[in-house]
Design a protein around this motif. Structure first.
Motif, PDB file in Angstrom:
ATOM      1  N   GLY A  75      11.065   1.494  -4.693  1.00 42.63           N
ATOM      2  CA  GLY A  75      10.352   0.631  -3.756  1.00 42.63           C
ATOM      3  C   GLY A  75      10.850  -0.798  -3.737  1.00 42.63           C
ATOM      4  O   GLY A  75      10.180  -1.684  -3.211  1.00 42.63           O
ATOM      5  N   TYR A  76      12.036  -1.049  -4.282  1.00 41.28           N
ATOM      6  CA  TYR A  76      12.580  -2.414  -4.306  1.00 41.28           C
ATOM      7  C   TYR A  76      13.228  -2.795  -2.979  1.00 41.28           C
ATOM      8  O   TYR A  76      13.356  -3.974  -2.675  1.00 41.28           O
ATOM      9  N   ILE A  77      13.713  -1.797  -2.226  1.00 45.63           N
ATOM     10  CA  ILE A  77      14.247  -2.050  -0.889  1.00 45.63           C
ATOM     11  C   ILE A  77      13.492  -1.160   0.087  1.00 45.63           C
ATOM     12  O   ILE A  77      13.003  -0.087  -0.267  1.00 45.63           O
ATOM     13  N   ALA A  78      13.403  -1.600   1.332  1.00 45.25           N
ATOM     14  CA  ALA A  78      12.548  -0.931   2.308  1.00 45.25           C
ATOM     15  C   ALA A  78      13.170   0.323   2.911  1.00 45.25           C
ATOM     16  O   ALA A  78      12.464   1.242   3.304  1.00 45.25           O
ATOM     17  N   ASN A  79      14.491   0.380   3.013  1.00 47.17           N
ATOM     18  CA  ASN A  79      15.164   1.497   3.677  1.00 47.17           C
ATOM     19  C   ASN A  79      16.225   2.115   2.780  1.00 47.17           C
ATOM     20  O   ASN A  79      16.864   1.421   1.989  1.00 47.17           O
ATOM     21  N   ASP A  80      16.462   3.399   2.982  1.00 49.61           N
ATOM     22  CA  ASP A  80      17.534   4.097   2.283  1.00 49.61           C
ATOM     23  C   ASP A  80      18.760   4.089   3.198  1.00 49.61           C
ATOM     24  O   ASP A  80      19.026   5.041   3.924  1.00 49.61           O
ATOM     25  N   GLY A 123       0.802  -1.213   0.000  1.00 47.00           N
ATOM     26  CA  GLY A 123       0.000   0.000   0.000  1.00 47.00           C
ATOM     27  C   GLY A 123       0.837   1.265   0.000  1.00 47.00           C
ATOM     28  O   GLY A 123       0.414   2.306  -0.472  1.00 47.00           O
ATOM     29  N   GLU A 124       2.048   1.165   0.534  1.00 57.19           N
ATOM     30  CA  GLU A 124       2.965   2.300   0.558  1.00 57.19           C
ATOM     31  C   GLU A 124       3.763   2.420  -0.729  1.00 57.19           C
ATOM     32  O   GLU A 124       4.672   3.228  -0.833  1.00 57.19           O
ATOM     33  N   GLY A 125       3.455   1.584  -1.708  1.00 59.99           N
ATOM     34  CA  GLY A 125       4.121   1.676  -2.996  1.00 59.99           C
ATOM     35  C   GLY A 125       5.359   0.816  -3.142  1.00 59.99           C
ATOM     36  O   GLY A 125       6.122   0.976  -4.083  1.00 59.99           O
ATOM     37  N   LEU A 179      21.643   1.677  -5.064  1.00 57.85           N
ATOM     38  CA  LEU A 179      20.792   1.410  -3.898  1.00 57.85           C
ATOM     39  C   LEU A 179      19.768   2.521  -3.688  1.00 57.85           C
ATOM     40  O   LEU A 179      18.622   2.255  -3.349  1.00 57.85           O
ATOM     41  N   ARG A 180      20.178   3.759  -3.915  1.00 59.19           N
ATOM     42  CA  ARG A 180      19.230   4.874  -3.784  1.00 59.19           C
ATOM     43  C   ARG A 180      18.119   4.755  -4.824  1.00 59.19           C
ATOM     44  O   ARG A 180      16.952   5.040  -4.540  1.00 59.19           O
ATOM     45  N   ASP A 181      18.489   4.330  -6.019  1.00 65.32           N
ATOM     46  CA  ASP A 181      17.492   4.137  -7.073  1.00 65.32           C
ATOM     47  C   ASP A 181      16.551   2.989  -6.702  1.00 65.32           C
ATOM     48  O   ASP A 181      15.334   3.096  -6.893  1.00 65.32           O
ATOM     49  N   ALA A 182      17.095   1.905  -6.169  1.00 66.48           N
ATOM     50  CA  ALA A 182      16.267   0.770  -5.749  1.00 66.48           C
ATOM     51  C   ALA A 182      15.285   1.202  -4.657  1.00 66.48           C
ATOM     52  O   ALA A 182      14.124   0.791  -4.662  1.00 66.48           O
ATOM     53  N   TYR A 183      15.741   2.050  -3.740  1.00 66.83           N
ATOM     54  CA  TYR A 183      14.859   2.551  -2.687  1.00 66.83           C
ATOM     55  C   TYR A 183      13.765   3.434  -3.281  1.00 66.83           C
ATOM     56  O   TYR A 183      12.590   3.303  -2.926  1.00 66.83           O
ATOM     57  N   ALA A 184      14.143   4.320  -4.192  1.00 65.35           N
ATOM     58  CA  ALA A 184      13.170   5.227  -4.814  1.00 65.35           C
ATOM     59  C   ALA A 184      12.094   4.452  -5.570  1.00 65.35           C
ATOM     60  O   ALA A 184      10.941   4.878  -5.640  1.00 65.35           O
TER      61      ALA A 184
END
Length: 119
Positions: free
Chosen positions: A100-105, A6-8, A93-98
């Motif tokens: 929504g592929y990883i939960a935390n930055d 739900g949070e994307g 990693l920042r792109d993966a976070y943006a």
């Protein structure tokens, strides 16, 4: 899981290995954003990422896992070389976070290691 969805968060991609994500990322995102020589550096870094992270999935990544891999790499490489590799990893990693592929930055928590060789 429903809250994350739900949070994307893109839960379906979280099972992808980091090495596969990094490869797709450089060929989809970086190929048109950087000069050819810089792109070749990303391709060389892909080999390093494949070797270090092998089968580690995006969902299993955190700052501790990445830091351990950087420390491992730094044992046989200079601080400058390790820093260059880490910069590329952090950007992905920042792109993966943006996306929504990883939960935390957590990229900012990972520090460069390695020795400065004598001149």
């Amino acid at each position: 899981m429903e809250l994350a969805k739900g949070e994307g968060k893109e839960l379906a991609h979280r099972g992808t290995t980091f090495a596969d994500f990094f490869e797709h990322w450089i060929y989809l995102v970086k190929v048109n954003d950087v000069k050819e020589t810089t792109f070749q550096n990303y391709v060389r870094t892909l080999g390093i990422v494949r070797n270090l992270f092998q089968y580690i999935q995006l969902k299993d990544l955190n700052d501790i896992v990445v830091q351990k891999k950087i420390v491992e790499y730094a044992k046989t490489h200079s601080r400058k070389t390790t820093h260059e590799v880490l910069l590329k990893i952090k950007t992905s990693l920042r792109d993966a976070y943006a996306r929504g592929y990883i939960a935390n930055d957590f990229a900012r928590l990972v520090k460069t290691r390695g020795e400065n060789p004598p001149k």
